[in-house]
Write an enzyme that holds these catalytic residues in place. Structure first.
Site, PDB file in Angstrom:
ATOM      1  CG  ASP A 284      -1.960  -0.960   1.142  1.00 37.51           C
ATOM      2  OD1 ASP A 284      -1.870  -1.795   0.294  1.00 37.51           O
ATOM      3  OD2 ASP A 284      -2.927  -0.670   1.981  1.00 37.51           O
TER       4      ASP A 284
ATOM      5  CE  LYS B 246      -5.027   2.148   2.771  1.00 35.69           C
ATOM      6  NZ  LYS B 246      -3.881   1.434   3.587  1.00 35.69           N
TER       7      LYS B 246
ATOM      8  CE  LYS C 143      -6.664  -1.117   2.602  1.00 34.72           C
ATOM      9  NZ  LYS C 143      -5.342  -1.775   3.096  1.00 34.72           N
TER      10      LYS C 143
END
Length: 217
Positions: free
Chosen positions: A89, A151, A180
């Site tokens: 991430d 995300k 996400k």
């Protein structure tokens, strides 16, 4: 997809010790979550604790500011890859995006995707700091660079995942790029609202509480 397999069970605090990682991994195994999301230092311990399960190990790159150079972010990714990390991430360079340096942002994401060698890369765009137009651009650049997810937030500021942002990101992202939601997801109701508008992964430290609050089948 089952709710438990949407959860990235997360601890990214500076004070995270071995005992915290042990607890996180035990809960991840108990609930069969998608992954544990941890700082790079904790990867070897988590890999050992999760051996023999299908719970993945996820780490963060350029976290939490996103302002490291591309060279450093790539080195972080390569190091985590060598330790066996499954998912990455990364935080975009928010300032570069806001300055309109789109080639830089795209190329940096692409470099991390390359360093991850086919493993999952999620791009944290830090929605709190962006206009809707900038959110759209961040999603488009992430998709062009080959990212697997976009995300919302790091959780290291006041930003939280909102229904409006998830809907916008899902509308903008091509079908092969997932969304996400991360930060501020505390209850089953929070999770369901985000899933209903397109979230396919949830970054949260409250995974057990969310599962407990789900309707019984």
């Amino acid at each position: 997809m089952k709710l438990n397999k949407m959860v990235d069970h997360t601890i990214l605090k500076a004070f995270a010790q071995e005992e915290h990682i042990e607890k996180l991994c035990a809960e991840a195994k108990q609930y069969d979550f998608a992954s544990v999301c941890i700082n790079p230092y904790n990867i070897p311990q988590a890999k050992k604790l999760l051996e023999g399960t299908d719970v993945k190990v996820c780490t963060v790159i350029g976290f939490p500011l996103g302002a490291n150079t591309t060279k450093i972010k790539v080195a972080e990714t390569e190091d985590a890859y060598e330790m066996g990390c499954d998912e990455f991430d990364m935080v975009i360079n928010v300032g570069a995006l806001k300055d309109g340096k789109y080639d830089y942002v795209r190329d940096e994401i692409a470099a991390i995707v390359k360093a991850a060698k086919g493993r999952t890369v999620k791009v944290i765009i830090e929605t709190l700091f962006l206009t809707d137009e900038e959110k759209v651009k961040a999603v488009e650049l992430s998709a062009e660079a080959g990212a697997h997810f976009v995300k919302t937030c790091t959780g290291f500021n006041e930003g939280v995942a909102t229904v409006a942002d998830i809907a916008l990101m899902r509308k903008t992202a091509p079908a092969n790029v997932k969304v996400k939601a991360s930060s501020g997801i505390r209850t089953y109701e929070d999770a369901k609202a985000l899933i209903d508008v397109g979230a396919e992964r949830l970054g949260t430290s409250a995974g057990a509480k969310i599962i407990a609050g789900a309707p019984q089948e």
